[in-house]
Scaffold this motif. Structure first.
Motif, mmCIF file in Angstrom:
data_model
loop_
_atom_site.group_PDB
_atom_site.id
_atom_site.type_symbol
_atom_site.label_atom_id
_atom_site.label_comp_id
_atom_site.label_asym_id
_atom_site.label_seq_id
_atom_site.Cartn_x
_atom_site.Cartn_y
_atom_site.Cartn_z
ATOM 1 N N MET A 1 0.843 -1.177 0.000
ATOM 2 C CA MET A 1 0.000 0.000 0.000
ATOM 3 C C MET A 1 0.892 1.246 0.000
ATOM 4 O O MET A 1 1.815 1.360 0.770
ATOM 5 N N SER A 2 0.589 2.172 -0.856
ATOM 6 C CA SER A 2 1.373 3.400 -1.006
ATOM 7 C C SER A 2 0.773 4.506 -0.154
ATOM 8 O O SER A 2 -0.416 4.488 0.178
ATOM 9 N N GLU A 3 1.616 5.481 0.195
ATOM 10 C CA GLU A 3 1.120 6.640 0.936
ATOM 11 C C GLU A 3 0.101 7.438 0.123
ATOM 12 O O GLU A 3 -0.625 8.252 0.663
ATOM 13 N N SER A 5 -2.223 5.886 -1.906
ATOM 14 C CA SER A 5 -3.310 4.986 -2.301
ATOM 15 C C SER A 5 -4.658 5.680 -2.191
ATOM 16 O O SER A 5 -4.985 6.267 -1.167
ATOM 17 N N GLU A 28 1.451 4.134 -10.574
ATOM 18 C CA GLU A 28 2.514 3.423 -9.852
ATOM 19 C C GLU A 28 2.629 3.902 -8.412
ATOM 20 O O GLU A 28 3.018 3.133 -7.523
ATOM 21 N N LEU A 29 2.305 5.171 -8.180
ATOM 22 C CA LEU A 29 2.335 5.723 -6.825
ATOM 23 C C LEU A 29 1.096 5.335 -6.014
ATOM 24 O O LEU A 29 1.029 5.616 -4.821
ATOM 25 N N GLY A 30 0.125 4.711 -6.670
ATOM 26 C CA GLY A 30 -1.093 4.295 -5.980
ATOM 27 C C GLY A 30 -2.261 5.241 -6.143
ATOM 28 O O GLY A 30 -3.330 5.031 -5.565
ATOM 29 N N CYS A 31 -2.072 6.290 -6.904
ATOM 30 C CA CYS A 31 -3.150 7.263 -7.141
ATOM 31 C C CYS A 31 -4.175 6.704 -8.121
ATOM 32 O O CYS A 31 -3.899 5.762 -8.859
ATOM 33 N N GLU A 108 10.180 10.004 -9.157
ATOM 34 C CA GLU A 108 10.568 10.458 -7.818
ATOM 35 C C GLU A 108 10.313 11.951 -7.652
ATOM 36 O O GLU A 108 9.829 12.403 -6.606
ATOM 37 N N LYS A 111 6.643 12.424 -7.200
ATOM 38 C CA LYS A 111 6.266 12.025 -5.844
ATOM 39 C C LYS A 111 6.594 13.126 -4.843
ATOM 40 O O LYS A 111 5.754 13.498 -4.018
#
Length: 124
Positions: A1-3, A5, A28-31, A108, A111
């Motif tokens: 789980m990403s920050e 998500s 990829e970042l969970g968005c 990165e 992010k």
């Protein structure tokens, strides 16, 4: 789980390949990309009506500036960041404290800029 998500994102970018790259990075970042818009008037409509948590705004949309979209998002108290290949020169002073992501950028860098945009929105 990403920050990130579940964060719902609006992408406003007029270059198709760049839009797809940003969308892929966000996923990829969970968005969750809820809308991807390339044209100013459509982006204004979407920004005023769609439920989002964050927006990524290309500054130059086919020769038009995205600042009207930013104003709508600011009025709705929604965080956003600018992406540009031109730097922050020429930005209206009202947006001088908003996060700017300089193109080309890495996942990165995206992010880190999202973190800045979300943190800034919690201070206001």
């Amino acid at each position: 789980m990403s920050e990130f998500s579940g964060i719902k994102v609006l992408v406003v970018e007029d270059e198709g390949l760049i839009a797809m790259m940003i969308e892929d990075m966000l996923l990829e970042l969970g968005c969750q990309v809820v809308a991807s818009v390339a044209e100013l008037n459509e982006a204004r409509r979407v920004a005023a009506t769609v439920q989002i948590d964050l927006a990524v705004l290309d500054v130059n949309l086919g020769g038009e500036r995205s600042f009207p979209i930013a104003r709508i998002l600011r009025e709705r108290n929604l965080p956003f960041l600018f992406s540009t290949g031109y730097g922050a020169d020429g930005f209206p002073s009202e947006f001088s404290e908003y996060a700017v992501l300089n193109k080309p950028f890495s996942a990165e860098a995206l992010k880190q800029t999202i973190v800045l945009a979300l943190a800034a929105s919690h201070r206001t």
